[in-house]
Design a protein around this motif. Structure first.
Motif, mmCIF file in Angstrom:
data_model
loop_
_atom_site.group_PDB
_atom_site.id
_atom_site.type_symbol
_atom_site.label_atom_id
_atom_site.label_comp_id
_atom_site.label_asym_id
_atom_site.label_seq_id
_atom_site.Cartn_x
_atom_site.Cartn_y
_atom_site.Cartn_z
ATOM 1 N N PRO A 45 0.820 -1.214 0.000
ATOM 2 C CA PRO A 45 0.000 0.000 0.000
ATOM 3 C C PRO A 45 0.852 1.262 0.000
ATOM 4 O O PRO A 45 1.986 1.264 0.468
ATOM 5 C CB PRO A 45 -0.792 -0.121 1.305
ATOM 6 C CG PRO A 45 0.067 -0.948 2.195
ATOM 7 C CD PRO A 45 0.758 -1.918 1.284
ATOM 8 N N LYS A 62 -10.774 2.466 -0.718
ATOM 9 C CA LYS A 62 -10.529 1.268 0.074
ATOM 10 C C LYS A 62 -10.401 0.035 -0.812
ATOM 11 O O LYS A 62 -9.632 -0.884 -0.514
ATOM 12 C CB LYS A 62 -11.637 1.082 1.107
ATOM 13 C CG LYS A 62 -11.583 2.100 2.242
ATOM 14 C CD LYS A 62 -12.684 1.878 3.260
ATOM 15 C CE LYS A 62 -12.571 2.879 4.415
ATOM 16 N NZ LYS A 62 -13.665 2.717 5.393
ATOM 17 N N GLN A 63 -11.150 -0.007 -1.901
ATOM 18 C CA GLN A 63 -11.049 -1.125 -2.835
ATOM 19 C C GLN A 63 -9.664 -1.182 -3.458
ATOM 20 O O GLN A 63 -9.080 -2.259 -3.627
ATOM 21 C CB GLN A 63 -12.106 -0.973 -3.934
ATOM 22 C CG GLN A 63 -13.349 -1.806 -3.694
ATOM 23 C CD GLN A 63 -14.168 -1.914 -4.973
ATOM 24 O OE1 GLN A 63 -14.187 -1.001 -5.796
ATOM 25 N NE2 GLN A 63 -14.848 -3.032 -5.146
ATOM 26 N N VAL A 120 -6.872 -0.060 -2.191
ATOM 27 C CA VAL A 120 -5.906 -0.504 -1.180
ATOM 28 C C VAL A 120 -6.035 -2.002 -0.938
ATOM 29 O O VAL A 120 -5.034 -2.728 -0.861
ATOM 30 C CB VAL A 120 -6.118 0.277 0.133
ATOM 31 C CG1 VAL A 120 -5.222 -0.298 1.233
ATOM 32 C CG2 VAL A 120 -5.820 1.758 -0.061
ATOM 33 N N GLN A 121 -7.268 -2.475 -0.821
ATOM 34 C CA GLN A 121 -7.508 -3.877 -0.497
ATOM 35 C C GLN A 121 -7.056 -4.821 -1.606
ATOM 36 O O GLN A 121 -6.461 -5.878 -1.351
ATOM 37 C CB GLN A 121 -9.004 -4.095 -0.221
ATOM 38 C CG GLN A 121 -9.348 -5.528 0.197
ATOM 39 C CD GLN A 121 -10.820 -5.674 0.530
ATOM 40 O OE1 GLN A 121 -11.563 -4.697 0.548
ATOM 41 N NE2 GLN A 121 -11.250 -6.890 0.793
ATOM 42 N N HIS A 122 -7.301 -4.440 -2.859
ATOM 43 C CA HIS A 122 -7.025 -5.346 -3.977
ATOM 44 C C HIS A 122 -5.774 -4.965 -4.758
ATOM 45 O O HIS A 122 -5.425 -5.644 -5.725
ATOM 46 C CB HIS A 122 -8.233 -5.369 -4.919
ATOM 47 C CG HIS A 122 -9.501 -5.843 -4.265
ATOM 48 N ND1 HIS A 122 -9.681 -7.146 -3.849
ATOM 49 C CD2 HIS A 122 -10.642 -5.178 -3.937
ATOM 50 C CE1 HIS A 122 -10.887 -7.274 -3.305
ATOM 51 N NE2 HIS A 122 -11.496 -6.093 -3.345
ATOM 52 N N LYS A 137 -3.244 6.313 1.216
ATOM 53 C CA LYS A 137 -4.092 5.929 2.346
ATOM 54 C C LYS A 137 -4.479 7.121 3.209
ATOM 55 O O LYS A 137 -5.564 7.155 3.788
ATOM 56 C CB LYS A 137 -3.367 4.895 3.217
ATOM 57 C CG LYS A 137 -3.264 3.508 2.605
ATOM 58 C CD LYS A 137 -2.299 2.631 3.374
ATOM 59 C CE LYS A 137 -2.690 2.478 4.823
ATOM 60 N NZ LYS A 137 -1.733 1.611 5.558
#
Length: 247
Positions: free
Chosen positions: A144, A189-190, A192-194, A149
């Protein structure tokens, strides 16, 4: 800008505000209004300690005018008693490791005691720099980005960018004039998550990519916490700690 800062400060008195400028407009029409609005820091980008170097690096700017404007801003801060800090930011290169002492000495002689050094990088390949055709560090990969973020980058048109280095404005998360912030935040957030990073992120060598959290925890976060405690203390005499996680 002063009106915008004043509105933000009125609603969130503990808010830390910083304006980065090349100094061309730090004159009598702008500085007093910025100070009256409660601006915390005037951050002046200044590269080069002589007219020839400065005007080659800071295209469109005049070395003597910039020096005069900085001197005026510093005098106005002292005259008005404003709490605003004036600092100089500059770029450092690996070839001249001892250059910071020379740079800071130059500005200290002119009354400046606050600095922000930035390591040179190519804005993820958006800017061509001799000797930096290929990055000397790995890109994001699946890790990340701390800047992404923690910092939203919003243009004057309301576009929310992935990064301030996206000079061409190619990668946009959304627009605050057309979408609710919750939708934009969900998109962020998507990513960062994926690990759905734009291609340019793969060549990013910006030091803040991994060090933003550490930098914030040492500097800005502690300053915001102090401001929040002071603000809550004024509203609730005798109360030493902010409530509801305000810090």
């Amino acid at each position: 800008l002063p009106e915008f800062i004043g509105m933000a400060k009125a609603r969130y008195p503990w808010l830390f505000t910083l304006v980065t400028t090349n100094g061309k407009m730090l004159g009598r029409q702008t500085v007093p209004a910025l100070l009256a609005a409660g601006l915390d820091t005037i951050d002046v980008s200044c590269n080069g300690l002589d007219a020839e170097t400065y005007e080659r690096l800071m295209r469109g700017a005049n070395f003597r005018l910039t020096l005069d404007n900085i001197a005026y801003a510093l005098d106005e801060i002292q005259r008005s008693g404003a709490a605003t800090v004036l600092q100089i930011n500059y770029i450092v290169t690996r070839e001249k490791a001892d250059q910071e002492m020379e740079i800071q000495s130059f500005w200290r002689r002119r009354g400046i005691m606050n600095f922000r050094a930035q390591p040179m990088h190519s804005r993820s390949g958006a800017v061509a720099i001799k000797g930096m055709a290929s990055p000397d560090k790995p890109g994001l990969g699946g890790s990340p980005c701390e800047k992404f973020k923690r910092m939203p980058f919003i243009t004057w048109k309301g576009d929310v960018l992935y990064c301030s280095h996206d000079i061409e404005r190619r990668n946009i998360l959304g627009n605050i004039n057309r979408s609710f912030w919750d939708e934009i935040e969900a998109h962020r957030k998507q990513v960062v998550q994926h690990g759905m990073w734009p291609g340019r992120c793969g060549t990013c060598v910006d030091a803040y990519r991994h060090e933003m959290e550490r930098t914030l925890s040492k500097g800005v976060t502690s300053e915001l916490a102090k401001r929040a405690v002071a603000f809550v203390g004024k509203r609730n005499p005798g109360q030493s700690k902010p409530r509801h996680g305000i810090a």
